[in-house]
Design an enzyme around this catalytic site. Structure first.
Site, PDB file in Angstrom:
ATOM      1  N   ASP A  13      43.754  49.093  35.256  1.00 13.31           N
ATOM      2  CA  ASP A  13      44.839  50.024  34.975  1.00 13.31           C
ATOM      3  C   ASP A  13      44.795  51.246  35.887  1.00 13.31           C
ATOM      4  O   ASP A  13      45.161  52.345  35.472  1.00 13.31           O
ATOM      5  CB  ASP A  13      44.815  50.454  33.496  1.00 13.31           C
ATOM      6  CG  ASP A  13      44.702  49.258  32.575  1.00 13.31           C
ATOM      7  OD1 ASP A  13      45.545  48.354  32.710  1.00 13.31           O
ATOM      8  OD2 ASP A  13      43.772  49.190  31.757  1.00 13.31           O
ATOM      9  N   GLY A  15      46.594  51.574  38.498  1.00  9.17           N
ATOM     10  CA  GLY A  15      47.926  51.790  39.083  1.00  9.17           C
ATOM     11  C   GLY A  15      48.031  51.159  40.456  1.00  9.17           C
ATOM     12  O   GLY A  15      48.430  51.813  41.427  1.00  9.17           O
ATOM     13  N   LYS A  16      47.699  49.873  40.527  1.00  8.17           N
ATOM     14  CA  LYS A  16      47.716  49.187  41.831  1.00  8.17           C
ATOM     15  C   LYS A  16      49.123  49.138  42.425  1.00  8.17           C
ATOM     16  O   LYS A  16      49.293  49.040  43.633  1.00  8.17           O
ATOM     17  CB  LYS A  16      47.163  47.766  41.680  1.00  8.17           C
ATOM     18  CG  LYS A  16      45.667  47.744  41.397  1.00  8.17           C
ATOM     19  CD  LYS A  16      45.079  46.392  41.573  1.00  8.17           C
ATOM     20  CE  LYS A  16      44.914  45.589  40.352  1.00  8.17           C
ATOM     21  NZ  LYS A  16      44.192  45.875  39.215  1.00  8.17           N
ATOM     22  N   GLY A  40      48.220  43.492  33.304  1.00 10.89           N
ATOM     23  CA  GLY A  40      49.496  44.092  32.943  1.00 10.89           C
ATOM     24  C   GLY A  40      49.797  45.171  33.934  1.00 10.89           C
ATOM     25  O   GLY A  40      49.017  46.096  34.099  1.00 10.89           O
ATOM     26  N   HIS A  41      50.878  45.027  34.667  1.00  4.05           N
ATOM     27  CA  HIS A  41      51.262  46.166  35.495  1.00  4.05           C
ATOM     28  C   HIS A  41      52.723  46.495  35.285  1.00  4.05           C
ATOM     29  O   HIS A  41      53.556  45.618  35.086  1.00  4.05           O
ATOM     30  CB  HIS A  41      50.929  45.993  36.983  1.00  4.05           C
ATOM     31  CG  HIS A  41      51.058  44.607  37.505  1.00  4.05           C
ATOM     32  ND1 HIS A  41      49.974  43.769  37.555  1.00  4.05           N
ATOM     33  CD2 HIS A  41      52.106  43.930  37.977  1.00  4.05           C
ATOM     34  CE1 HIS A  41      50.374  42.610  38.052  1.00  4.05           C
ATOM     35  NE2 HIS A  41      51.662  42.685  38.315  1.00  4.05           N
ATOM     36  N   GLN A 223      42.684  42.781  36.890  1.00  3.21           N
ATOM     37  CA  GLN A 223      41.547  43.522  36.339  1.00  3.21           C
ATOM     38  C   GLN A 223      40.901  44.407  37.415  1.00  3.21           C
ATOM     39  O   GLN A 223      41.620  44.897  38.256  1.00  3.21           O
ATOM     40  CB  GLN A 223      40.506  42.581  35.689  1.00  3.21           C
ATOM     41  CG  GLN A 223      41.028  41.869  34.451  1.00  3.21           C
ATOM     42  CD  GLN A 223      41.982  40.742  34.806  1.00  3.21           C
ATOM     43  OE1 GLN A 223      41.659  39.882  35.603  1.00  3.21           O
ATOM     44  NE2 GLN A 223      43.155  40.760  34.223  1.00  3.21           N
ATOM     45  N   LEU A 331      46.696  61.845  40.181  1.00  7.43           N
ATOM     46  CA  LEU A 331      46.096  63.172  40.368  1.00  7.43           C
ATOM     47  C   LEU A 331      46.862  64.214  39.551  1.00  7.43           C
ATOM     48  O   LEU A 331      46.284  65.173  39.022  1.00  7.43           O
ATOM     49  CB  LEU A 331      46.109  63.539  41.861  1.00  7.43           C
ATOM     50  CG  LEU A 331      45.442  64.858  42.221  1.00  7.43           C
ATOM     51  CD1 LEU A 331      43.956  64.853  41.897  1.00  7.43           C
ATOM     52  CD2 LEU A 331      45.646  65.203  43.701  1.00  7.43           C
TER      53      LEU A 331
HETATM   54  P1  IMP Z   1      39.787  39.039  28.728  1.00 10.11           P
HETATM   55  O1  IMP Z   1      40.078  39.190  30.183  1.00 10.11           O
HETATM   56  O2  IMP Z   1      41.026  38.883  27.867  1.00 10.11           O
HETATM   57  O3  IMP Z   1      38.768  37.974  28.455  1.00 10.11           O
HETATM   58  O4  IMP Z   1      39.124  40.411  28.223  1.00 10.11           O
HETATM   59  C1  IMP Z   1      37.837  40.823  28.665  1.00 10.11           C
HETATM   60  C2  IMP Z   1      37.770  42.335  28.886  1.00 10.11           C
HETATM   61  O5  IMP Z   1      38.571  42.686  30.010  1.00 10.11           O
HETATM   62  C3  IMP Z   1      38.317  43.159  27.711  1.00 10.11           C
HETATM   63  O6  IMP Z   1      37.547  44.362  27.634  1.00 10.11           O
HETATM   64  C4  IMP Z   1      39.742  43.479  28.137  1.00 10.11           C
HETATM   65  O7  IMP Z   1      40.223  44.642  27.515  1.00 10.11           O
HETATM   66  C5  IMP Z   1      39.531  43.678  29.630  1.00 10.11           C
HETATM   67  N1  IMP Z   1      40.744  43.438  30.439  1.00 10.11           N
HETATM   68  C6  IMP Z   1      41.294  42.257  30.752  1.00 10.11           C
HETATM   69  N2  IMP Z   1      42.380  42.422  31.531  1.00 10.11           N
HETATM   70  C7  IMP Z   1      42.508  43.735  31.738  1.00 10.11           C
HETATM   71  C8  IMP Z   1      43.421  44.539  32.511  1.00 10.11           C
HETATM   72  O8  IMP Z   1      44.337  44.059  33.188  1.00 10.11           O
HETATM   73  N3  IMP Z   1      43.213  45.892  32.464  1.00 10.11           N
HETATM   74  C9  IMP Z   1      42.188  46.444  31.774  1.00 10.11           C
HETATM   75  N4  IMP Z   1      41.317  45.744  31.060  1.00 10.11           N
HETATM   76  C10 IMP Z   1      41.464  44.400  31.046  1.00 10.11           C
END
Ligand code: IMP
Length: 430
Positions: A13, A15-16, A40-41, A223, A331
């Site tokens: 998250d 902000g790519k 999620g973006h 991620q 920022l």
């Molecule tokens: P999973 O990817 O659903 O197996 O979740 C594993 C961990 O990665 C958890 O702590 C989620 O909240 C975190 N996570 C997965 N995708 C994202 C993302 O796009 N942004 C932030 N955290 C993520």
């Protein structure tokens, strides 16, 4: 050439989309190489806001070829939902390519993700519940389903039978759930085969050809570094390689094709889900970052945990990804803070650590050692060059660059596409 890799330098998250926007029309292909619809973006174009989970952000740029590569796990229902929603808003999605070697998230993967988390109770990972971990587990244990399998019913059925053989015992005997019927799963997946057929191809061939032709290919990680299965805060991580190396294995291009690796990093830190987070704030400052930064998950709606910038993490991300550039985001959210602390090292049981402790016990004990910077009150959302920044904000940025050991090539100062300070060109030869 060039191949450009874009990774998150913290826990996601960051902000790519800001960096993607900067590359803009110069990119020919945007490749998603890891993860699935756990990402999620939000992309803001004019007054329109798009929330994407599975599709690469390039889907919104006319002329760009968006690619879901072999390293991704695909929930086909979600894929079609996102495509339908975009089409309904007039977006042309016809250029999307999906690797035949990408794995499929089957309905039983989602079920297992949820029941395992429930079963773990206090020891849960805090997953997104989208079936990501179980789909990758099947891939590694060679019990997975790939896109190619959807075009051969006999093979598909045999693989699903094999996968469910053990899983049904687990679901019924351990988790007290009903067994999953092979026919149901086969039918559901086959339903999609015809629509998928024109998109599915060997994307490694497509991408290498594009690089041979001198096109710009952007490999966009889902991620982030600290959620990487190898380099993150294991076991509180996702199940794929979200670091730069994943771009190579996850898409079938060689490391020699990558020219730059951009790390996106927030001016403070956030994390969703469970796991250690040394600079986490539990006071009104954390609340301020949450509210001011709108730090709620795009995928799950969960409030993100917030804390100060951690330069140990930044240095670590620079090292394990081989970062060439940093894009510093949000920022503007720090505006109005009296003091802005930055974690420069950790105290682990009385011993100073300047490098990330990869031993879980040590990281759980890590206490941040802070250096404090003076804050600023001036509105920086209209700044478009470094010279527009107030002195204290400039000092903060310079310090982050120096501590992180990587040049800051752009700075985000607001949510809109143009709210950015470009410093160095992000597309450059190695
Ligand atoms: P999973 O990817 O659903 O197996 O979740 C594993 C961990 O990665 C958890 O702590 C989620 O909240 C975190 N996570 C997965 N995708 C994202 C993302 O796009 N942004 C932030 N955290 C993520």
């Amino acid at each position: 050439m060039p191949g450009v890799v874009l990774v998150g330098a913290q826990w996601g998250d960051e902000g790519k989309g800001k960096a993607t926007d900067l590359l803009g029309s110069r990119v020919d292909h945007v490749v998603k190489f890891n993860g699935g619809n756990n990402a999620g973006h939000t992309v803001v174009i004019g007054d329109e806001k798009y929330a994407l989970h599975l599709l690469p952000s390039g889907i919104l740029s006319p002329g760009v070829v968006p690619v879901i590569a072999n390293g991704v796990v695909v929930d086909i229902d979600v894929l079609f939902e996102e495509l339908d929603a975009l089409e309904a808003r007039g977006v042309d999605v016809s250029r999307l390519l999906v690797s035949g070697s990408a794995h499929v998230i089957a309905p039983y993967h989602r079920t297992i993700d949820k029941v395992t988390e429930r079963f773990l109770g206090k020891r849960r990972i805090g997953t997104t519940g989208r079936g990501i971990g179980p789909a990758y587990a099947d891939k590694i244990s060679r019990a997975g389903l790939r896109m190619w399998d959807l075009f051969d019913e006999k093979i598909l059925r045999a693989k699903i039978e094999g996968a469910l053989d053990q899983k049904n015992h687990l679901l019924v005997k351990v988790y007290n759930r009903r067994a999953v019927e092979v026919d149901e799963v086969v039918e559901e997946l086959l339903r999609h085969a015809e629509r998928l057929r024109p998109m599915v191809t060997d994307t490694s061939v497509v991408l290498n050809k594009a690089l041979d032709e001198g096109k710009n290919v952007l490999f966009e990680a889902g991620q982030a570094t600290m959620l990487d299965i190898d380099h993150g805060t294991y076991p509180f991580v996702t199940s794929s390689n979200a670091t730069a190396g994943g771009a190579v294995t996850g898409s079938g291009v060689g490391p020699t094709r990558i020219d730059s690796v951009i790390g996106v990093i927030k001016a403070y830190t956030t994390r969703v889900g469970e796991g250690p987070f040394p600079t986490e704030l539990f006071d009104d400052k954390g609340e301020f970052l949450l509210k001011q930064g709108g730090e709620y998950g795009v995928t799950t709606g969960r409030a993100r945990r917030c804390g100060w910038y951690d330069a140990v993490i930044a240095r670590y991300a620079a090292r394990v990804n081989g970062l060439t550039d940093l894009v510093l985001t949000k920022l503007d959210i720090l505006t109005g803070m009296e003091k802005v602390p930055v974690c420069v090292a950790y105290d682990v049981d009385g011993v100073r650590h300047d490098e990330m402790p990869t031993d879980q016990t040590a990281f759980h004990h890590a206490k941040p050692i802070y250096e404090e910077f003076d804050g600023w009150w001036e509105d920086i959302s209209t700044a478009r060059s470094l010279a527009d920044l107030p002195k204290n904000a400039r000092t903060y940025v310079d310090a982050l660059e120096q501590m992180s050991g990587t040049r800051i090539s752009a700075i985000g100062v607001g949510p809109a596409r143009d709210q950015i300070i470009p410093v160095h060109d992000l597309i450059h030869p190695r």
